[in-house]
Each structure stands twice: as C-alpha cells, then as structure tokens.
Scaffold this motif. Structure first.
Motif, PDB file in Angstrom:
ATOM      1  N   TYR A  52      11.537   0.407  -8.220  1.00  0.00           N
ATOM      2  CA  TYR A  52      12.079  -1.061  -7.810  1.00  0.00           C
ATOM      3  C   TYR A  52      10.834  -1.681  -6.641  1.00  0.00           C
ATOM      4  O   TYR A  52      10.596  -2.836  -6.764  1.00  0.00           O
ATOM      5  CB  TYR A  52      13.334  -1.004  -7.737  1.00  0.00           C
ATOM      6  CG  TYR A  52      14.092  -0.881  -8.875  1.00  0.00           C
ATOM      7  CD1 TYR A  52      14.649  -2.143  -9.542  1.00  0.00           C
ATOM      8  CD2 TYR A  52      14.857   0.197  -9.269  1.00  0.00           C
ATOM      9  CE1 TYR A  52      15.234  -1.677 -10.768  1.00  0.00           C
ATOM     10  CE2 TYR A  52      15.560   0.489 -10.539  1.00  0.00           C
ATOM     11  CZ  TYR A  52      15.719  -0.594 -11.151  1.00  0.00           C
ATOM     12  OH  TYR A  52      16.362  -0.484 -12.275  1.00  0.00           O
ATOM     13  N   MET A  53      10.864  -0.730  -5.774  1.00  0.00           N
ATOM     14  CA  MET A  53      10.089  -1.285  -4.567  1.00  0.00           C
ATOM     15  C   MET A  53       9.025  -1.768  -5.046  1.00  0.00           C
ATOM     16  O   MET A  53       8.448  -2.517  -4.395  1.00  0.00           O
ATOM     17  CB  MET A  53      10.401  -0.128  -3.384  1.00  0.00           C
ATOM     18  CG  MET A  53      11.607  -0.071  -2.660  1.00  0.00           C
ATOM     19  SD  MET A  53      11.985  -1.367  -1.496  1.00  0.00           S
ATOM     20  CE  MET A  53      13.263  -0.876  -0.906  1.00  0.00           C
ATOM     21  N   ASN A  54       8.090  -0.708  -5.756  1.00  0.00           N
ATOM     22  CA  ASN A  54       6.872  -1.219  -6.131  1.00  0.00           C
ATOM     23  C   ASN A  54       6.777  -2.450  -6.797  1.00  0.00           C
ATOM     24  O   ASN A  54       5.733  -3.317  -6.849  1.00  0.00           O
ATOM     25  CB  ASN A  54       6.096  -0.097  -6.803  1.00  0.00           C
ATOM     26  CG  ASN A  54       4.846  -0.192  -7.073  1.00  0.00           C
ATOM     27  OD1 ASN A  54       4.035  -0.449  -6.009  1.00  0.00           O
ATOM     28  ND2 ASN A  54       4.151   0.315  -8.136  1.00  0.00           N
ATOM     29  N   SER A  55       7.981  -2.868  -7.804  1.00  0.00           N
ATOM     30  CA  SER A  55       7.625  -4.079  -8.405  1.00  0.00           C
ATOM     31  C   SER A  55       8.052  -5.276  -7.633  1.00  0.00           C
ATOM     32  O   SER A  55       7.390  -6.253  -7.565  1.00  0.00           O
ATOM     33  CB  SER A  55       8.962  -3.991  -9.275  1.00  0.00           C
ATOM     34  OG  SER A  55       9.210  -5.023 -10.160  1.00  0.00           O
ATOM     35  N   PHE A  56       8.572  -5.102  -6.264  1.00  0.00           N
ATOM     36  CA  PHE A  56       8.994  -6.149  -5.327  1.00  0.00           C
ATOM     37  C   PHE A  56       7.723  -6.543  -4.525  1.00  0.00           C
ATOM     38  O   PHE A  56       7.639  -7.809  -4.308  1.00  0.00           O
ATOM     39  CB  PHE A  56      10.066  -5.439  -4.308  1.00  0.00           C
ATOM     40  CG  PHE A  56      11.340  -5.147  -4.916  1.00  0.00           C
ATOM     41  CD1 PHE A  56      11.803  -5.646  -6.015  1.00  0.00           C
ATOM     42  CD2 PHE A  56      12.229  -4.640  -4.085  1.00  0.00           C
ATOM     43  CE1 PHE A  56      13.198  -5.307  -6.586  1.00  0.00           C
ATOM     44  CE2 PHE A  56      13.574  -4.348  -4.401  1.00  0.00           C
ATOM     45  CZ  PHE A  56      14.137  -4.397  -5.666  1.00  0.00           C
ATOM     46  N   THR A  57       7.103  -5.667  -4.661  1.00  0.00           N
ATOM     47  CA  THR A  57       5.638  -5.964  -3.899  1.00  0.00           C
ATOM     48  C   THR A  57       4.633  -6.846  -4.600  1.00  0.00           C
ATOM     49  O   THR A  57       3.697  -7.440  -3.916  1.00  0.00           O
ATOM     50  CB  THR A  57       4.717  -4.733  -3.430  1.00  0.00           C
ATOM     51  OG1 THR A  57       4.390  -3.955  -4.737  1.00  0.00           O
ATOM     52  CG2 THR A  57       5.766  -3.655  -2.779  1.00  0.00           C
TER      53      THR A  57
ATOM     54  N   LYS B 155       0.798  -1.327   0.111  1.00  0.00           N
ATOM     55  CA  LYS B 155       0.000  -0.056  -0.113  1.00  0.00           C
ATOM     56  C   LYS B 155       0.979   1.309   0.154  1.00  0.00           C
ATOM     57  O   LYS B 155       0.751   2.368  -0.801  1.00  0.00           O
ATOM     58  CB  LYS B 155      -0.839  -0.015   1.216  1.00  0.00           C
ATOM     59  CG  LYS B 155      -2.116   0.915   1.129  1.00  0.00           C
ATOM     60  CD  LYS B 155      -2.629   0.868   2.532  1.00  0.00           C
ATOM     61  CE  LYS B 155      -3.326  -0.549   2.815  1.00  0.00           C
ATOM     62  NZ  LYS B 155      -4.248  -0.348   4.206  1.00  0.00           N
ATOM     63  N   ILE B 156       1.903   1.414   0.673  1.00  0.00           N
ATOM     64  CA  ILE B 156       2.848   2.407   1.043  1.00  0.00           C
ATOM     65  C   ILE B 156       3.494   2.538  -0.414  1.00  0.00           C
ATOM     66  O   ILE B 156       3.539   3.608  -0.932  1.00  0.00           O
ATOM     67  CB  ILE B 156       3.733   2.190   1.934  1.00  0.00           C
ATOM     68  CG1 ILE B 156       3.300   1.957   3.211  1.00  0.00           C
ATOM     69  CG2 ILE B 156       5.017   3.255   2.032  1.00  0.00           C
ATOM     70  CD1 ILE B 156       4.410   1.648   4.367  1.00  0.00           C
ATOM     71  N   CYS B 157       4.142   1.466  -1.065  1.00  0.00           N
ATOM     72  CA  CYS B 157       4.756   1.869  -2.209  1.00  0.00           C
ATOM     73  C   CYS B 157       3.772   2.319  -3.373  1.00  0.00           C
ATOM     74  O   CYS B 157       4.436   3.061  -4.191  1.00  0.00           O
ATOM     75  CB  CYS B 157       5.474   0.593  -2.691  1.00  0.00           C
ATOM     76  SG  CYS B 157       6.758   0.194  -1.480  1.00  0.00           S
ATOM     77  N   LYS B 158       2.786   1.662  -3.486  1.00  0.00           N
ATOM     78  CA  LYS B 158       1.676   2.072  -4.621  1.00  0.00           C
ATOM     79  C   LYS B 158       1.313   3.445  -4.509  1.00  0.00           C
ATOM     80  O   LYS B 158       1.134   4.302  -5.274  1.00  0.00           O
ATOM     81  CB  LYS B 158       0.451   1.018  -4.521  1.00  0.00           C
ATOM     82  CG  LYS B 158      -0.449   1.311  -5.723  1.00  0.00           C
ATOM     83  CD  LYS B 158      -1.529   0.318  -5.754  1.00  0.00           C
ATOM     84  CE  LYS B 158      -2.444   0.474  -6.966  1.00  0.00           C
ATOM     85  NZ  LYS B 158      -3.358  -0.404  -6.860  1.00  0.00           N
ATOM     86  N   TYR B 159       0.933   3.810  -3.189  1.00  0.00           N
ATOM     87  CA  TYR B 159       0.715   5.123  -2.848  1.00  0.00           C
ATOM     88  C   TYR B 159       1.715   6.341  -3.031  1.00  0.00           C
ATOM     89  O   TYR B 159       1.515   7.351  -3.662  1.00  0.00           O
ATOM     90  CB  TYR B 159       0.066   5.082  -1.490  1.00  0.00           C
ATOM     91  CG  TYR B 159      -0.417   6.590  -0.856  1.00  0.00           C
ATOM     92  CD1 TYR B 159      -1.248   7.346  -1.478  1.00  0.00           C
ATOM     93  CD2 TYR B 159       0.304   7.086   0.152  1.00  0.00           C
ATOM     94  CE1 TYR B 159      -1.778   8.540  -1.048  1.00  0.00           C
ATOM     95  CE2 TYR B 159      -0.251   8.576   0.670  1.00  0.00           C
ATOM     96  CZ  TYR B 159      -1.399   9.136   0.044  1.00  0.00           C
ATOM     97  OH  TYR B 159      -1.761  10.264   0.449  1.00  0.00           O
ATOM     98  N   PHE B 160       2.994   5.924  -2.708  1.00  0.00           N
ATOM     99  CA  PHE B 160       4.051   6.917  -2.877  1.00  0.00           C
ATOM    100  C   PHE B 160       4.318   7.219  -4.378  1.00  0.00           C
ATOM    101  O   PHE B 160       4.941   8.415  -4.656  1.00  0.00           O
ATOM    102  CB  PHE B 160       5.287   6.445  -1.900  1.00  0.00           C
ATOM    103  CG  PHE B 160       4.968   6.850  -0.529  1.00  0.00           C
ATOM    104  CD1 PHE B 160       3.649   7.392  -0.026  1.00  0.00           C
ATOM    105  CD2 PHE B 160       6.051   6.805   0.170  1.00  0.00           C
ATOM    106  CE1 PHE B 160       3.871   7.686   1.541  1.00  0.00           C
ATOM    107  CE2 PHE B 160       6.145   7.121   1.720  1.00  0.00           C
ATOM    108  CZ  PHE B 160       4.789   7.603   2.148  1.00  0.00           C
ATOM    109  N   CYS B 161       4.003   6.192  -5.138  1.00  0.00           N
ATOM    110  CA  CYS B 161       4.603   6.072  -6.588  1.00  0.00           C
ATOM    111  C   CYS B 161       3.590   7.235  -7.127  1.00  0.00           C
ATOM    112  O   CYS B 161       4.035   7.888  -8.219  1.00  0.00           O
ATOM    113  CB  CYS B 161       4.272   4.877  -7.363  1.00  0.00           C
ATOM    114  SG  CYS B 161       5.466   3.695  -7.118  1.00  0.00           S
TER     115      CYS B 161
END
Length: 263
Positions: free
Chosen positions: A212-217, A147-153
């Motif tokens: 990258y972080m979003n891809s890892f999720t 949720k964090i990574c998607k939101y921050f993108c």
C-alpha cells in the motif's frame, strides 16, 4: 449544470494515475466549494481522499451538488487523449448520466478533443473524517519516501515507521535479513523541499503494508514533499499537497501481528 476548466490539465491526469490501481470505481462529488473524491480499496484497508478547491480552477461552475460515479481505469484511458499542457474542461448536466471532457491545446486553437463518458451508479457512503491531533508528523522529500518504499519492497512485506526524539526510522525485515533507514531533523531554508521536519508529541512506532505504501508514492509526481502523520490508535495518514488548490490523502490501517497474512 457543472462546468470546470482546469488550465493545468496534467494535474488531473497525475491524480487519476496515482489512485487508479488502488481504487477501481469511485464517486466524484462536485459542490460550490470544490471537486472531491473519497473511496476505499477493495480490501477496505486503505482510504483515499481527494480535494481540488474551486479557487484552483480557471472557471468553476456548479449550480447544485453533483455526484458522478466513474471507473478510474476508463477515466485514465480517456485522459490519455490530453497532452500534458492541454487545458481540460469537465461538463455535466444536473440529472445527466454522462460527463464530457474537452481537451484544448493552448498553442493550437484548431485542435479540440471532446469525449463523452458514461457515468456509473456507485453506492458509497461519504465518511466523516475528523481532524485529529497526531502523536507524530513527519514532512520529508517525496522522492526520498518513494525511494524507501520501492527499495524495501525487495526485502519484505512490511515497513515499520518509528518516530523518536532522534528522528524517524523506516525498517523492514524478510528472508534475506533486516534493514533500516534513518532521517534526522533537517531544516534547509534555501531548499525547503529538501527539508525533513519532525513534530512529535510522543514516540510512535507502527507497521504498515509495503504494497500500500508503495502504491501511495505514485502521487509523488504531484508534490515535492510528503507528510506522514502517525498515532498509535489511528490509521496512518500519507498526504501530498496539490499545488495551491488541494490535496490527496491516503489513510492506511496499521498492521497487527495477527494481520500479517491478511495484508
């Protein structure tokens, strides 16, 4: 001869879906102890390491070490032929240039799918990844991290992960402004998958590319929890446990100020 029978066929499908957009071609290694992969993305910023231990398979036979180069997009297409509850069996000869996938439906014994896929020659070096002590380790619900990574993108290109005695903070900034989200230590005995556990030897704050972080999720479908390990002199580590049989680990080099245009 290699023959691996995986009752939870959906597990293999989820693994490949989680890494196919990050890594195009990869070499799978089969030994007597397990089925593994190690590959870098095209920009050599992120490294993926996968391990499925032999004990996690219903049947596991690997007469000698085998390396199999595959295009992960093609492998994903092949695995789409398997239903989520299908049993998946992989077979390959020691010196063969193909791998065979067999999909069996546990409730319909009359339906069996076979697909023979050509292997690729991939020249890649297996890196020795040392076990190290990290400055800080955060275990948290994988859904929260996603949720964090998607939101921050939506706001910036970078996420800063900071761990102090107060807890862990994720922050980002962009043209629209700045934002952060904080988590304090939270132990939930009844629901351990909802806990946030923080182990800190010393405070750490590192910046990472959100792409990258979003891809890892994408690997969050494999585990209810994620472990994020940080040290100032090391790549960040994002790890998802795969049931009781192994893990998928993503290593990502931190962003430096001069790297902002590159990552």
């Amino acid at each position: 001869m290699m023959e691996l029978r995986l009752v939870q066929g959906s597990l293999l499908k989820k693994v490949i879906e989680s890494i196919k957009d990050l890594v195009t071609d990869a070499k799978f290694d089969c030994t007597s102890t397990g089925f593994s992969l190690q590959a870098m993305d095209s920009s050599h910023v992120a490294l993926v390491a996968l391990l499925l231990r032999a004990e996690g398979f219903e049947h596991y036979r690997c007469d000698r070490n085998i390396s199999m180069g595959m295009n992960l997009g093609n492998l994903s297409t092949v695995l789409k032929g398997a239903d989520n509850d299908d049993i998946i069996t992989l077979r390959a000869d020691d010196d063969g240039d193909t791998v065979t996938f067999m999909f069996e439906n546990p409730t319909d014994e009359d339906r069996i799918t076979d697909f023979e896929m050509k292997l690729m020659d991939i020249d890649s070096e297996h890196l020795g990844i040392p076990e190290v002590e990290y400055d800080a380790i955060v275990r948290m619900p994988s859904a929260e991290f996603t949720k964090i990574c998607k939101y921050f993108c939506s706001f910036g290109d970078t996420v800063v992960i900071s761990v102090t005695k107060e807890g862990v903070k994720f922050s980002t900034s962009g043209d629209m402004g700045t934002g952060d989200r904080r988590y304090k230590q939270k132990n939930t005995v009844d629901k351990p998958e909802e806990a946030t556990i923080i182990e800190m030897n010393k405070p750490v704050s590192l910046s990472f590319g959100l792409r990258y972080m979003n891809s890892f999720t994408k690997a969050s479908s494999l585990s209810n929890t994620v472990t994020i390990s940080l040290s100032s002199e090391l790549p960040g580590l994002v790890e998802y446990k795969i049931a009781e049989m192994g893990y998928i680990r993503f290593y990502l080099a931190p962003k430096m100020i001069e790297d902002d245009e590159r990552v």
